[in-house]
Write an enzyme that holds these catalytic residues in place. Structure first.
Site, PDB file in Angstrom:
ATOM      1  N   GLY A   1      -9.372  -2.245   3.699  1.00  0.00           N
ATOM      2  CA  GLY A   1      -9.485  -0.865   4.426  1.00  0.00           C
ATOM      3  C   GLY A   1     -10.482  -0.114   3.302  1.00  0.00           C
ATOM      4  N   ARG A   2     -10.179   1.393   3.362  1.00  0.00           N
ATOM      5  CA  ARG A   2     -10.835   2.296   2.541  1.00  0.00           C
ATOM      6  C   ARG A   2     -10.938   2.065   1.347  1.00  0.00           C
ATOM      7  NH1 ARG A   2      -8.020   6.017   6.747  1.00  0.00           N
ATOM      8  NH2 ARG A   2      -6.202   5.044   5.538  1.00  0.00           N
TER       9      ARG A   2
ATOM     10  N   ARG B   1      -5.751  -8.466   9.168  1.00  0.00           N
ATOM     11  CA  ARG B   1      -5.312  -8.997  10.553  1.00  0.00           C
ATOM     12  C   ARG B   1      -6.339  -9.250  11.086  1.00  0.00           C
ATOM     13  NH1 ARG B   1      -0.996  -4.574  11.829  1.00  0.00           N
ATOM     14  NH2 ARG B   1      -2.537  -3.648  11.006  1.00  0.00           N
TER      15      ARG B   1
ATOM     16  N   GLY C   1      -0.810  -1.664  -3.767  1.00  0.00           N
ATOM     17  CA  GLY C   1      -0.560  -1.179  -2.439  1.00  0.00           C
ATOM     18  C   GLY C   1       0.836  -0.836  -2.336  1.00  0.00           C
ATOM     19  N   ARG C   2       2.053  -1.645  -2.097  1.00  0.00           N
ATOM     20  CA  ARG C   2       3.067  -1.497  -1.865  1.00  0.00           C
ATOM     21  C   ARG C   2       4.230  -2.396  -2.479  1.00  0.00           C
ATOM     22  NH1 ARG C   2       2.170   3.187  -1.737  1.00  0.00           N
ATOM     23  NH2 ARG C   2       2.571   4.695  -0.265  1.00  0.00           N
TER      24      ARG C   2
ATOM     25  N   ASP D   1       1.477  -1.583 -10.021  1.00  0.00           N
ATOM     26  CA  ASP D   1       1.618   0.026 -10.006  1.00  0.00           C
ATOM     27  C   ASP D   1       2.785   0.415  -9.247  1.00  0.00           C
ATOM     28  OD1 ASP D   1       0.652   2.588 -10.857  1.00  0.00           O
ATOM     29  OD2 ASP D   1      -0.248   2.657  -8.604  1.00  0.00           O
TER      30      ASP D   1
ATOM     31  N   GLU E   1      11.325   1.873  -6.302  1.00  0.00           N
ATOM     32  CA  GLU E   1      10.982   2.849  -7.347  1.00  0.00           C
ATOM     33  C   GLU E   1      11.837   3.963  -7.238  1.00  0.00           C
ATOM     34  OE1 GLU E   1       6.700   3.827  -6.252  1.00  0.00           O
ATOM     35  OE2 GLU E   1       6.223   1.893  -6.342  1.00  0.00           O
TER      36      GLU E   1
ATOM     37  N   HIS F   1       3.326   3.787 -10.937  1.00  0.00           N
ATOM     38  CA  HIS F   1       2.936   4.219  -9.417  1.00  0.00           C
ATOM     39  C   HIS F   1       1.791   5.643  -9.852  1.00  0.00           C
ATOM     40  CE1 HIS F   1       3.438   4.624  -4.906  1.00  0.00           C
ATOM     41  NE2 HIS F   1       2.174   5.224  -5.362  1.00  0.00           N
ATOM     42  N   VAL F   2       0.654   5.165 -10.593  1.00  0.00           N
ATOM     43  CA  VAL F   2      -0.047   6.324 -11.053  1.00  0.00           C
ATOM     44  C   VAL F   2      -1.308   6.106 -10.684  1.00  0.00           C
ATOM     45  CG1 VAL F   2       1.341   6.569 -13.183  1.00  0.00           C
ATOM     46  CG2 VAL F   2      -0.523   4.848 -13.114  1.00  0.00           C
TER      47      VAL F   2
HETATM   48  P1  NAP Z   1      -6.374   1.554   5.251  1.00  0.00           P
HETATM   49  O1  NAP Z   1      -7.867   2.010   5.017  1.00  0.00           O
HETATM   50  O2  NAP Z   1      -5.519   1.709   6.353  1.00  0.00           O
HETATM   51  O3  NAP Z   1      -6.551   0.118   5.036  1.00  0.00           O
HETATM   52  C1  NAP Z   1      -5.541  -0.800   4.694  1.00  0.00           C
HETATM   53  C2  NAP Z   1      -5.782  -2.280   5.176  1.00  0.00           C
HETATM   54  O4  NAP Z   1      -4.659  -3.081   5.347  1.00  0.00           O
HETATM   55  C3  NAP Z   1      -6.647  -2.234   6.534  1.00  0.00           C
HETATM   56  O5  NAP Z   1      -7.839  -3.017   6.310  1.00  0.00           O
HETATM   57  C4  NAP Z   1      -5.751  -3.046   7.558  1.00  0.00           C
HETATM   58  O6  NAP Z   1      -6.499  -4.281   8.389  1.00  0.00           O
HETATM   59  C5  NAP Z   1      -4.905  -4.050   6.615  1.00  0.00           C
HETATM   60  N1  NAP Z   1      -3.597  -4.433   6.790  1.00  0.00           N
HETATM   61  C6  NAP Z   1      -2.505  -3.674   7.291  1.00  0.00           C
HETATM   62  N2  NAP Z   1      -1.380  -4.186   7.901  1.00  0.00           N
HETATM   63  C7  NAP Z   1      -1.993  -5.478   7.681  1.00  0.00           C
HETATM   64  C8  NAP Z   1      -1.240  -6.799   7.834  1.00  0.00           C
HETATM   65  N3  NAP Z   1      -0.087  -6.693   8.307  1.00  0.00           N
HETATM   66  N4  NAP Z   1      -1.810  -7.920   7.245  1.00  0.00           N
HETATM   67  C9  NAP Z   1      -3.040  -7.815   6.706  1.00  0.00           C
HETATM   68  N5  NAP Z   1      -3.666  -6.889   6.460  1.00  0.00           N
HETATM   69  C10 NAP Z   1      -3.382  -5.562   6.873  1.00  0.00           C
HETATM   70  O7  NAP Z   1      -5.724   2.245   3.912  1.00  0.00           O
HETATM   71  P2  NAP Z   1      -6.084   2.641   2.589  1.00  0.00           P
HETATM   72  O8  NAP Z   1      -6.638   3.871   2.651  1.00  0.00           O
HETATM   73  O9  NAP Z   1      -7.041   1.580   1.984  1.00  0.00           O
HETATM   74  O10 NAP Z   1      -4.919   2.508   1.818  1.00  0.00           O
HETATM   75  C11 NAP Z   1      -3.962   1.206   1.518  1.00  0.00           C
HETATM   76  C12 NAP Z   1      -2.726   1.341   1.076  1.00  0.00           C
HETATM   77  O11 NAP Z   1      -2.811   1.566  -0.389  1.00  0.00           O
HETATM   78  C13 NAP Z   1      -2.147   2.417   1.528  1.00  0.00           C
HETATM   79  O12 NAP Z   1      -1.275   2.292   2.862  1.00  0.00           O
HETATM   80  C14 NAP Z   1      -0.964   2.677   0.313  1.00  0.00           C
HETATM   81  O13 NAP Z   1       0.426   1.825   0.566  1.00  0.00           O
HETATM   82  C15 NAP Z   1      -1.614   2.046  -0.865  1.00  0.00           C
HETATM   83  N6  NAP Z   1      -1.994   3.097  -1.888  1.00  0.00           N
HETATM   84  C16 NAP Z   1      -1.261   3.172  -3.022  1.00  0.00           C
HETATM   85  C17 NAP Z   1      -1.659   3.982  -4.109  1.00  0.00           C
HETATM   86  C18 NAP Z   1      -0.933   4.200  -5.347  1.00  0.00           C
HETATM   87  O14 NAP Z   1      -0.900   5.142  -5.840  1.00  0.00           O
HETATM   88  N7  NAP Z   1      -0.614   2.793  -5.629  1.00  0.00           N
HETATM   89  C19 NAP Z   1      -2.412   4.826  -3.663  1.00  0.00           C
HETATM   90  C20 NAP Z   1      -3.204   5.071  -2.434  1.00  0.00           C
HETATM   91  C21 NAP Z   1      -2.668   4.105  -1.428  1.00  0.00           C
HETATM   92  P3  NAP Z   1      -6.157  -4.551   9.586  1.00  0.00           P
HETATM   93  O15 NAP Z   1      -5.295  -3.264  10.457  1.00  0.00           O
HETATM   94  O16 NAP Z   1      -7.236  -5.285  10.396  1.00  0.00           O
HETATM   95  O17 NAP Z   1      -4.877  -5.644   9.442  1.00  0.00           O
HETATM   96  C1  8YV Z   2       1.021   8.824  -4.151  1.00  0.00           C
HETATM   97  C2  8YV Z   2       0.535   6.741  -2.829  1.00  0.00           C
HETATM   98  O1  8YV Z   2       1.467   8.330  -5.454  1.00  0.00           O
HETATM   99  O2  8YV Z   2      -1.142   7.757  -1.293  1.00  0.00           O
HETATM  100  C3  8YV Z   2      -0.326   6.755  -1.502  1.00  0.00           C
HETATM  101  O3  8YV Z   2       0.022   5.946  -0.607  1.00  0.00           O
HETATM  102  O4  8YV Z   2       1.000   5.770  -2.914  1.00  0.00           O
HETATM  103  C4  8YV Z   2       0.125   7.403  -3.721  1.00  0.00           C
HETATM  104  O5  8YV Z   2      -1.121   8.197  -3.573  1.00  0.00           O
HETATM  105  C5  8YV Z   2       2.337   8.791  -3.169  1.00  0.00           C
HETATM  106  O6  8YV Z   2       2.002   8.846  -1.888  1.00  0.00           O
HETATM  107  C6  8YV Z   2       2.875  10.329  -3.740  1.00  0.00           C
HETATM  108  O7  8YV Z   2       4.269  10.325  -3.176  1.00  0.00           O
END
Ligand code: NAP
Ligand code: 8YV
Length: 325
Positions: free
Chosen positions: A156-157, A178, A234-235, A259, A264, A282-283
């Site tokens: 994704g993004r 997917r 991711g999660r 991360d 958590e 988770h940073v």
């Molecule tokens: P996004 O643009 O919505 O990208 C998510 C990607 O995951 C999409 O390409 C989607 O494609 C794919 N996906 C969704 N469900 C799926 C499934 N069941 N099987 C396979 N692929 C699947 O979101 P983003 O902005 O990139 O952010 C992604 C995730 O990163 C967030 O939802 C969050 O959980 C995590 N995150 C973590 C942190 C952190 O601090 N650690 C910070 C920011 C984000 P399809 O719909 O085609 O499946």
């Molecule tokens: C944040 C994140 O730490 O954007 C997300 O999905 O996991 C992180 O950027 C979190 O959402 C803060 O609560």
């Protein structure tokens, strides 16, 4: 469409970034409760609240306890802790904070990958403990980025921003979603297992929720092989943490960098015990400027909804929801 700001009551359950609280408080009436628990809502709150700004779990029961609720503006791009499907059925808008954190999170993912493979945190600890002086050079690392093939779970993004960085490192990228993404040049694998079989380095940046729960399991980890590296930004819920700890312990894979965790801030003891795991609290988005940008987007979504009748960044489950006058 617009209504008087003084008529708008926004509820902040639990902790929220102070900049979001202050910007929303400048425009609207703010009420707070310790956590998003229907039992904590007074009659006055249930009657007056039309919006929620939050960074916590919002359940269907909490949504149902607020009959005049119009919008939930959540802090973070991942919104698996908000029952967005239920909100959509109830005609309640949910917004998240995409894009403003994409590059920051991608940067940290690369940092975590290098730290995991080349053991930089352990090497620094070695120096600080005086062991370089007393014992000589830090041991050569088994792992190297050179020659690796990287699979991204979630193109994704943020997945794309990670992929661009990996390309700059001269490493091949492939991915699983997917659906195939038409405008990226990387090979697509229709299952996560097929992706894991094709690479030795798996980076997960997929969202949480029912569709991805425990997707990274023992079989996927085994497919990475003994030189395998797993990175999760991711999660935590997307991983079978027991299976991951076992794979790290037995040498089924080489190392992991995490991360995010399923429960958590509790990190399982069996992961803490793994020397070959690089663990972060988770940073990935946690810099002052990026968190301010996220806080601004939370506030801007609320302001836009109550002044122009539009959300700036609706989540897909509530994209159909319009504002009632
Ligand atoms: P996004 O643009 O919505 O990208 C998510 C990607 O995951 C999409 O390409 C989607 O494609 C794919 N996906 C969704 N469900 C799926 C499934 N069941 N099987 C396979 N692929 C699947 O979101 P983003 O902005 O990139 O952010 C992604 C995730 O990163 C967030 O939802 C969050 O959980 C995590 N995150 C973590 C942190 C952190 O601090 N650690 C910070 C920011 C984000 P399809 O719909 O085609 O499946
Ligand atoms: C944040 C994140 O730490 O954007 C997300 O999905 O996991 C992180 O950027 C979190 O959402 C803060 O609560």
């Amino acid at each position: 469409m617009s209504i008087q700001s003084s008529e708008v009551t926004i509820l902040v359950p639990g902790k929220l970034h102070p900049h979001a609280v202050s910007r929303i408080g400048e425009r609207f009436r703010l009420v707070t409760v310790e956590r998003a628990d229907p039992a904590l809502l007074t009659k006055e709150i249930t009657g007056s609240v039309v919006g929620i700004a939050s960074s916590t779990v919002i359940s269907a029961a909490f949504i149902d306890a607020l009959p005049n609720l119009q919008i939930i503006a959540t802090f973070g791009v991942g919104y698996d802790d908000v029952d967005a499907e239920h909100a959509g059925l109830r005609g309640v808008m949910v917004t998240n904070t995409p894009d403003v954190l994409t590059e920051e999170v991608a940067d940290v993912t690369i940092g975590l990958l290098i730290n995991t493979v080349r053991e930089l945190p352990k090497a620094e600890k070695y120096l600080r403990e005086g062991r370089w002086r007393s014992e000589g050079s830090y041991l050569l690392t088994k792992g190297s980025l050179r020659g690796r093939s990287v699979g991204i779970f979630g193109m994704g993004r943020i997945g794309r921003a990670i992929a661009r960085r990996i390309e700059a490192f001269g490493l091949p990228v492939s991915y699983h979603n997917r659906r195939r993404v038409e405008d990226v040049p990387y090979p697509y694998h229709p299952t996560l297992l097929a992706l894991a079989e094709a690479v030795d380095t798996l980076i997960s940046i997929a969202p949480g929720g029912a569709g991805t729960r425990n997707a990274v399991d023992a079989q996927v980890l085994r497919a990475l092989g003994e030189n395998g590296v797993f990175i999760n930004v991711g999660r935590g819920s997307t991983v079978d943490e027991e299976a991951l700890a076992a794979a790290l312990r037995s040498g089924t894979i080489l190392a992991a960098g995490l991360d995010v965790f399923a429960d958590e801030p509790h990190v399982p003891e069996n992961l803490l015990a793994c020397e070959n795991a690089c663990l972060l609290p988770h940073v990935a988005s946690a810099s002052v400027p990026t968190r301010i940008a996220m806080a601004n987007l939370v506030a801007d979504n609320i302001i836009s909804w109550f002044t122009r009748g539009e959300a700036l960044t609706p989540v897909q489950e509530t994209a159909h929801v319009g504002r009632q006058a």
